[in-house]
Motif scaffolding. Sequence first.
Motif, PDB file in Angstrom:
ATOM      1  N   ASN A 141     -46.508-113.306 -46.520  1.00  0.00           N
ATOM      2  CA  ASN A 141     -46.829-112.204 -45.604  1.00  0.00           C
ATOM      3  C   ASN A 141     -47.246-110.956 -46.373  1.00  0.00           C
ATOM      4  OD1 ASN A 141     -46.410-113.450 -43.109  1.00  0.00           O
ATOM      5  ND2 ASN A 141     -44.235-112.995 -43.120  1.00  0.00           N
ATOM      6  N   LEU A 142     -46.532-110.651 -47.435  1.00  0.00           N
ATOM      7  CA  LEU A 142     -46.833-109.477 -48.241  1.00  0.00           C
ATOM      8  C   LEU A 142     -48.220-109.602 -48.882  1.00  0.00           C
ATOM      9  CD1 LEU A 142     -45.668-106.796 -49.302  1.00  0.00           C
ATOM     10  CD2 LEU A 142     -44.838-108.077 -51.283  1.00  0.00           C
ATOM     11  N   ILE A 143     -48.521-110.762 -49.428  1.00  0.00           N
ATOM     12  CA  ILE A 143     -49.829-110.988 -50.059  1.00  0.00           C
ATOM     13  C   ILE A 143     -50.957-110.753 -49.066  1.00  0.00           C
ATOM     14  CG2 ILE A 143     -51.348-112.807 -50.973  1.00  0.00           C
ATOM     15  CD1 ILE A 143     -48.827-113.990 -52.321  1.00  0.00           C
ATOM     16  N   HIS A 144     -50.791-111.228 -47.844  1.00  0.00           N
ATOM     17  CA  HIS A 144     -51.860-111.108 -46.848  1.00  0.00           C
ATOM     18  C   HIS A 144     -51.868-109.759 -46.147  1.00  0.00           C
ATOM     19  CE1 HIS A 144     -53.225-115.122 -47.537  1.00  0.00           C
ATOM     20  NE2 HIS A 144     -51.989-115.574 -47.417  1.00  0.00           N
ATOM     21  N   THR A 145     -50.770-109.011 -46.206  1.00  0.00           N
ATOM     22  CA  THR A 145     -50.700-107.690 -45.584  1.00  0.00           C
ATOM     23  C   THR A 145     -51.266-106.610 -46.498  1.00  0.00           C
ATOM     24  OG1 THR A 145     -48.736-108.343 -44.348  1.00  0.00           O
ATOM     25  CG2 THR A 145     -49.119-105.988 -44.558  1.00  0.00           C
ATOM     26  N   CYS A 146     -51.165-106.808 -47.796  1.00  0.00           N
ATOM     27  CA  CYS A 146     -51.590-105.801 -48.781  1.00  0.00           C
ATOM     28  C   CYS A 146     -52.806-106.314 -49.546  1.00  0.00           C
ATOM     29  CB  CYS A 146     -50.464-105.505 -49.759  1.00  0.00           C
ATOM     30  SG  CYS A 146     -48.952-104.959 -48.985  1.00  0.00           S
ATOM     31  N   PRO A 147     -54.005-105.973 -49.120  1.00  0.00           N
ATOM     32  CA  PRO A 147     -55.213-106.509 -49.772  1.00  0.00           C
ATOM     33  C   PRO A 147     -55.413-106.028 -51.211  1.00  0.00           C
ATOM     34  CG  PRO A 147     -55.791-104.865 -48.125  1.00  0.00           C
ATOM     35  CD  PRO A 147     -54.319-105.099 -48.009  1.00  0.00           C
ATOM     36  N   THR A 148     -54.721-104.956 -51.620  1.00  0.00           N
ATOM     37  CA  THR A 148     -54.866-104.460 -52.991  1.00  0.00           C
ATOM     38  C   THR A 148     -53.864-105.092 -53.949  1.00  0.00           C
ATOM     39  OG1 THR A 148     -53.395-102.609 -52.464  1.00  0.00           O
ATOM     40  CG2 THR A 148     -55.780-102.226 -52.246  1.00  0.00           C
TER      41      THR A 148
END
Length: 163
Positions: free
Chosen positions: A53-60
Amino acid sequence: MTPASLTLSQADSPTSGSFTDFIHKFRWTLLGLEKVELGVRCLTESWANWILNLIHTCPTLKKVKSQASFDFNDGLLLEEGISLLRESHRRPGCTVILRGLRCTKPSGKCGEENEPRLDCNQRVEIQMIGPNVTEEERTLHHCPFTCHTCGLHNICHSGDSGL
């Protein structure tokens, strides 16, 4: 400008609402976030979902490092967590690094309730970069300095790649 990074430490597995709570609490910190260091007691399927979820929520986000540890000892990387991260779609530009103990038994793998110091558990580092997954055994050796990984004196983790 220094890249934004965040260090989190959580002993228990996340609940279903904890990621949403996290996003609301840290929403301004997540803008431009490039690196996350996550300390967990045990890498479970719930933690693997949280990382995805974190990987896909934070594009940077460029790097997520998860260290499984408890009371200054290595914790377990459960097969369910490793498999979910390995088989799920991860952003190609984000590296996932998992460190901890992995059970080497062919069947009847260790679970959260097992003692991590069993002989079947091997200290490993797993790196997931795009579709590529590598796994290296990590060993401890004695040295005269304080370890930059865990802060313990006279013990270092050989093969550390750092962040």
